[in-house]
Design a protein around this motif. Structure first.
Motif, PDB file in Angstrom:
ATOM      1  N   ILE A  20       0.856  -1.179   0.000  1.00  0.00           N
ATOM      2  CA  ILE A  20       0.000   0.000   0.000  1.00  0.00           C
ATOM      3  C   ILE A  20       0.895   1.234   0.000  1.00  0.00           C
ATOM      4  CG2 ILE A  20      -1.773   1.290   1.251  1.00  0.00           C
ATOM      5  CD1 ILE A  20      -2.725  -1.407   0.101  1.00  0.00           C
ATOM      6  N   GLY A  21       0.745   2.050  -1.023  1.00  0.00           N
ATOM      7  CA  GLY A  21       1.568   3.247  -1.140  1.00  0.00           C
ATOM      8  C   GLY A  21       1.211   4.290  -0.097  1.00  0.00           C
ATOM      9  N   SER A  22       2.218   5.000   0.353  1.00  0.00           N
ATOM     10  CA  SER A  22       1.988   6.062   1.336  1.00  0.00           C
ATOM     11  C   SER A  22       1.691   7.372   0.617  1.00  0.00           C
ATOM     12  CB  SER A  22       3.203   6.217   2.250  1.00  0.00           C
ATOM     13  OG  SER A  22       4.339   6.553   1.490  1.00  0.00           O
ATOM     14  N   GLY A  23       0.904   8.215   1.272  1.00  0.00           N
ATOM     15  CA  GLY A  23       0.600   9.530   0.712  1.00  0.00           C
ATOM     16  C   GLY A  23       1.841  10.404   0.711  1.00  0.00           C
ATOM     17  N   GLY A  24       1.937  11.274  -0.266  1.00  0.00           N
ATOM     18  CA  GLY A  24       3.064  12.186  -0.339  1.00  0.00           C
ATOM     19  C   GLY A  24       2.975  13.253   0.737  1.00  0.00           C
ATOM     20  N   ALA A  25       4.130  13.740   1.163  1.00  0.00           N
ATOM     21  CA  ALA A  25       4.174  14.808   2.164  1.00  0.00           C
ATOM     22  C   ALA A  25       3.937  16.142   1.477  1.00  0.00           C
ATOM     23  CB  ALA A  25       5.526  14.812   2.862  1.00  0.00           C
ATOM     24  N   GLY A  26       3.164  17.013   2.130  1.00  0.00           N
ATOM     25  CA  GLY A  26       2.986  18.367   1.616  1.00  0.00           C
ATOM     26  C   GLY A  26       4.312  19.101   1.632  1.00  0.00           C
ATOM     27  N   GLY A  27       4.480  20.044   0.725  1.00  0.00           N
ATOM     28  CA  GLY A  27       5.713  20.820   0.688  1.00  0.00           C
ATOM     29  C   GLY A  27       5.909  21.597   1.977  1.00  0.00           C
ATOM     30  N   ALA A  28       7.140  21.609   2.468  1.00  0.00           N
ATOM     31  CA  ALA A  28       7.450  22.389   3.667  1.00  0.00           C
ATOM     32  C   ALA A  28       7.242  23.870   3.367  1.00  0.00           C
ATOM     33  CB  ALA A  28       8.894  22.136   4.095  1.00  0.00           C
ATOM     34  N   ALA A  29       7.008  24.665   4.396  1.00  0.00           N
ATOM     35  CA  ALA A  29       6.825  26.104   4.215  1.00  0.00           C
ATOM     36  C   ALA A  29       7.995  26.670   3.422  1.00  0.00           C
ATOM     37  CB  ALA A  29       6.701  26.785   5.573  1.00  0.00           C
ATOM     38  N   GLY A  30       7.709  27.514   2.460  1.00  0.00           N
ATOM     39  CA  GLY A  30       8.726  28.088   1.593  1.00  0.00           C
ATOM     40  C   GLY A  30       8.549  27.590   0.177  1.00  0.00           C
ATOM     41  N   ASN A  31       9.535  27.812  -0.641  1.00  0.00           N
ATOM     42  CA  ASN A  31       9.477  27.420  -2.049  1.00  0.00           C
ATOM     43  C   ASN A  31       9.869  25.953  -2.178  1.00  0.00           C
ATOM     44  OD1 ASN A  31       9.179  27.595  -4.778  1.00  0.00           O
ATOM     45  ND2 ASN A  31      11.098  28.669  -5.139  1.00  0.00           N
ATOM     46  N   ASN A  32       9.066  25.073  -1.590  1.00  0.00           N
ATOM     47  CA  ASN A  32       9.364  23.645  -1.544  1.00  0.00           C
ATOM     48  C   ASN A  32       8.209  22.842  -2.129  1.00  0.00           C
ATOM     49  OD1 ASN A  32      11.884  23.809   0.086  1.00  0.00           O
ATOM     50  ND2 ASN A  32      10.470  24.725   1.541  1.00  0.00           N
ATOM     51  N   ASN A  33       8.533  21.957  -3.052  1.00  0.00           N
ATOM     52  CA  ASN A  33       7.525  21.115  -3.675  1.00  0.00           C
ATOM     53  C   ASN A  33       7.059  20.029  -2.721  1.00  0.00           C
ATOM     54  OD1 ASN A  33       7.982  22.603  -5.985  1.00  0.00           O
ATOM     55  ND2 ASN A  33       9.276  21.048  -6.932  1.00  0.00           N
ATOM     56  N   GLY A  34       5.817  19.567  -2.897  1.00  0.00           N
ATOM     57  CA  GLY A  34       5.342  18.394  -2.181  1.00  0.00           C
ATOM     58  C   GLY A  34       5.982  17.152  -2.778  1.00  0.00           C
ATOM     59  N   SER A  35       6.078  16.091  -1.986  1.00  0.00           N
ATOM     60  CA  SER A  35       6.674  14.858  -2.508  1.00  0.00           C
ATOM     61  C   SER A  35       5.587  13.980  -3.132  1.00  0.00           C
ATOM     62  CB  SER A  35       7.392  14.089  -1.390  1.00  0.00           C
ATOM     63  OG  SER A  35       6.464  13.665  -0.412  1.00  0.00           O
ATOM     64  N   ASN A  36       5.987  13.153  -4.079  1.00  0.00           N
ATOM     65  CA  ASN A  36       5.066  12.216  -4.712  1.00  0.00           C
ATOM     66  C   ASN A  36       4.648  11.139  -3.719  1.00  0.00           C
ATOM     67  OD1 ASN A  36       5.472  13.588  -7.101  1.00  0.00           O
ATOM     68  ND2 ASN A  36       6.878  12.076  -7.943  1.00  0.00           N
ATOM     69  N   GLY A  37       3.408  10.667  -3.842  1.00  0.00           N
ATOM     70  CA  GLY A  37       2.991   9.489  -3.093  1.00  0.00           C
ATOM     71  C   GLY A  37       3.650   8.262  -3.701  1.00  0.00           C
ATOM     72  N   SER A  38       3.813   7.209  -2.915  1.00  0.00           N
ATOM     73  CA  SER A  38       4.431   6.005  -3.463  1.00  0.00           C
ATOM     74  C   SER A  38       3.371   5.099  -4.095  1.00  0.00           C
ATOM     75  CB  SER A  38       5.225   5.262  -2.384  1.00  0.00           C
ATOM     76  OG  SER A  38       4.390   4.901  -1.313  1.00  0.00           O
ATOM     77  N   ASP A  39       3.814   4.201  -4.965  1.00  0.00           N
ATOM     78  CA  ASP A  39       2.916   3.320  -5.703  1.00  0.00           C
ATOM     79  C   ASP A  39       2.271   2.278  -4.797  1.00  0.00           C
ATOM     80  OD1 ASP A  39       3.748   4.661  -7.958  1.00  0.00           O
ATOM     81  OD2 ASP A  39       5.065   3.058  -8.666  1.00  0.00           O
ATOM     82  N   THR A  40       1.041   1.888  -5.136  1.00  0.00           N
ATOM     83  CA  THR A  40       0.363   0.761  -4.524  1.00  0.00           C
ATOM     84  C   THR A  40       0.456  -0.391  -5.521  1.00  0.00           C
ATOM     85  OG1 THR A  40      -1.122   2.141  -3.219  1.00  0.00           O
ATOM     86  CG2 THR A  40      -1.872  -0.092  -3.703  1.00  0.00           C
ATOM     87  N   THR A  41       0.938  -1.560  -5.070  1.00  0.00           N
ATOM     88  CA  THR A  41       1.192  -2.664  -6.006  1.00  0.00           C
ATOM     89  C   THR A  41       0.574  -3.972  -5.538  1.00  0.00           C
ATOM     90  OG1 THR A  41       3.297  -3.223  -4.946  1.00  0.00           O
ATOM     91  CG2 THR A  41       3.381  -1.638  -6.752  1.00  0.00           C
ATOM     92  N   TRP A  42       0.316  -4.834  -6.506  1.00  0.00           N
ATOM     93  CA  TRP A  42      -0.183  -6.200  -6.297  1.00  0.00           C
ATOM     94  C   TRP A  42       0.655  -7.116  -7.174  1.00  0.00           C
ATOM     95  CZ3 TRP A  42      -4.438  -8.989  -4.183  1.00  0.00           C
ATOM     96  CH2 TRP A  42      -4.656 -10.238  -4.745  1.00  0.00           C
TER      97      TRP A  42
END
Length: 163
Positions: A20-42
Motif C-alpha cells: 500500500i503506497g503512502s501519501g506524499g508529504a505536503g511541501g514544507a513552508a517556503g518554495n518547496n515542492n510536495g513529494s510524490n505518493g508512493s505506488d500501490t502494487t499487487w
C-alpha cells in the motif's frame, strides 16, 4: 493517486504481495515542492499491477502580491488496469476585497477519500482524508511567513473474489 480497477480472469496464486503506497508529504513552508505518493502494487506470481502514487504540488515563496503554486500532475498505472487520476486545484486570488482574499488550492479527491479542503489567506494546507486523495496547498497574502502544503492520503486495494 491513481484509482483503478482490473479484472483477473485466471485465479490468482494463493499468496500475493501487496504494498500500500503512502501519501506524499505536503511541501514544507517556503518554495518547496510536495513529494510524490508512493505506488500501490499487487503481485501474485501470475498477475502484477501498479497503481501510481499521486504527484506532489509545486511550491512557491511568500510574496506581498500573492503567489499561486501549481497542483500535482496525473498519476499512472501498469498492467491491465483501467481507472483515473485527479489533479488538485491551483490556489485562487481574489483582489476585489481589501485586503484581497486568497484561497489555497484544494487537494484532489478520489472515490474513497477527500482532498484537503481549501483554506483562507495565511493558512497551511489541510491534509487529505480517507484514501488516495491529495492534500491542499498553503495560502499566503501580504505576509513574509511561508505556509506548508497538506499531506496526501495513503493508497488502498480492495479484492473481490468470485468462484
Amino acid at each position: 493517486g491513481f484509482e483503478g480497477e482490473t479484472l483477473v480472469i485466471t485465479k490468482p496464486a494463493s499468496n500475493a504481495t501487496i504494498v500500500i503506497g503512502s501519501g506524499g508529504a505536503g511541501g514544507a513552508a517556503g518554495n518547496n515542492n510536495g513529494s510524490n505518493g508512493s505506488d500501490t502494487t499487487w503481485s501474485d506470481g501470475t498477475n502484477a499491477f501498479t497503481f501510481g502514487g499521486g504527484k506532489g504540488g509545486t511550491g512557491a515563496v511568500a510574496a506581498a502580491n500573492g503567489q499561486v503554486a501549481l497542483p500535482g500532475g496525473i498519476a499512472s498505472s501498469t498492467g491491465s488496469v483501467y481507472g483515473s487520476s485527479e489533479v488538485g486545484q491551483a490556489g485562487r486570488f481574489f483582489s476585489v476585497a481589501s485586503p484581497p482574499t486568497i484561497y489555497n488550492g484544494a487537494g484532489a479527491t478520489g472515490k474513497k477519500g477527500s482532498g484537503g479542503a481549501p483554506g483562507l489567506s495565511n493558512t497551511a494546507g489541510n491534509a487529505a482524508t480517507g484514501f488516495s486523495a491529495g492534500g491542499a496547498g498553503g495560502a499566503v497574502y501580504n505576509s513574509s511567513t511561508d505556509r506548508a502544503g497538506g499531506n496526501g492520503a495513503d493508497g488502498y486495494i480492495i479484492v473481490h473474489e468470485y468462484f
